[in-house]
Design a protein around this motif. Sequence first.
Motif, mmCIF file in Angstrom:
data_model
loop_
_atom_site.group_PDB
_atom_site.id
_atom_site.type_symbol
_atom_site.label_atom_id
_atom_site.label_comp_id
_atom_site.label_asym_id
_atom_site.label_seq_id
_atom_site.Cartn_x
_atom_site.Cartn_y
_atom_site.Cartn_z
ATOM 1 N N ARG A 47 1.152 4.063 -3.144
ATOM 2 C CA ARG A 47 0.953 5.488 -2.859
ATOM 3 C C ARG A 47 2.186 6.287 -3.266
ATOM 4 O O ARG A 47 2.077 7.365 -3.853
ATOM 5 C CB ARG A 47 0.644 5.702 -1.378
ATOM 6 N N GLU A 93 2.395 6.571 -7.132
ATOM 7 C CA GLU A 93 1.284 7.240 -7.809
ATOM 8 C C GLU A 93 1.706 8.463 -8.624
ATOM 9 O O GLU A 93 1.313 8.591 -9.788
ATOM 10 C CB GLU A 93 0.207 7.616 -6.791
ATOM 11 N N GLU A 142 -6.424 -2.711 -3.513
ATOM 12 C CA GLU A 142 -7.525 -3.633 -3.216
ATOM 13 C C GLU A 142 -7.600 -4.780 -4.214
ATOM 14 O O GLU A 142 -7.803 -5.928 -3.827
ATOM 15 C CB GLU A 142 -8.852 -2.885 -3.168
ATOM 16 N N LYS A 196 -8.024 10.270 -7.190
ATOM 17 C CA LYS A 196 -8.012 9.990 -5.750
ATOM 18 C C LYS A 196 -8.237 8.506 -5.458
ATOM 19 O O LYS A 196 -7.957 8.038 -4.359
ATOM 20 C CB LYS A 196 -9.033 10.843 -5.016
ATOM 21 N N ASP A 197 -8.733 7.757 -6.437
ATOM 22 C CA ASP A 197 -8.999 6.335 -6.250
ATOM 23 C C ASP A 197 -7.856 5.436 -6.721
ATOM 24 O O ASP A 197 -7.918 4.226 -6.564
ATOM 25 C CB ASP A 197 -10.272 5.937 -7.010
ATOM 26 N N HIS A 220 0.837 -1.209 0.000
ATOM 27 C CA HIS A 220 0.000 0.000 0.000
ATOM 28 C C HIS A 220 0.865 1.250 0.000
ATOM 29 O O HIS A 220 0.633 2.187 -0.781
ATOM 30 C CB HIS A 220 -0.938 -0.012 1.212
ATOM 31 N N THR A 246 -4.653 4.671 -5.784
ATOM 32 C CA THR A 246 -4.006 3.772 -4.831
ATOM 33 C C THR A 246 -4.979 2.736 -4.298
ATOM 34 O O THR A 246 -4.678 1.534 -4.274
ATOM 35 C CB THR A 246 -3.373 4.574 -3.676
ATOM 36 N N TYR A 247 -6.147 3.176 -3.899
ATOM 37 C CA TYR A 247 -7.136 2.259 -3.320
ATOM 38 C C TYR A 247 -7.481 1.127 -4.288
ATOM 39 O O TYR A 247 -7.472 -0.041 -3.909
ATOM 40 C CB TYR A 247 -8.407 3.024 -2.928
#
Length: 182
Positions: A83, A86, A171, A163-164, A79, A166-167
């Motif tokens: 980040r 990115e 995931e 903004k999505d 994670h 990394t998530y």
Amino acid sequence: MALDRDQVLRSAAALLTRKSTATMDEVAKAAGISRATLHRHFAGRDALVRALETLGIAECEAALDTARLDDGPAGEAVHRLVRALEPSGGLLAFLYTENQLFEGEEQNQGWARIDERLVGLFRRGQESGEFRIDLTPVWLAEALYGLLVSGAWAVSDGRVAGKDFTYMIVELLLGGARRAGA
């Protein structure tokens, strides 16, 4: 006025990510310099791409250091790494498609160092019981590259919110990599 090489490279990366066939004239225009100035610093497209590769390797290695891959659970390190990578997503997306970078003996050893660190992270996650052992660490590293590139393209095209980034990558990757019950 001195040329800001980093700004030229970032402008070139941004353009080439959107339009990989851009000419040197288009790259110069995107960087706000003349074609002659661009050619004084980069003899041609190959030299420009090699300079972008050097920048990409440096950014990946810095992200690997920032992510502290050996600290805490491997999933948390993944994670942190996504980040940290990115901001370089667009550059990595362009480099990922540049076949000339991966041909013959001229392949930059920086990529091998990066691969080794990523594979080590996934191997550590397997050894700790976090990650499935039926997927090789090499495959998990390749899957991460693919997701980073796809995510960068989707954000660049406006199909996914930045903004999505990394998530969604973390995931999807860890959802498939996690060992049941881990």
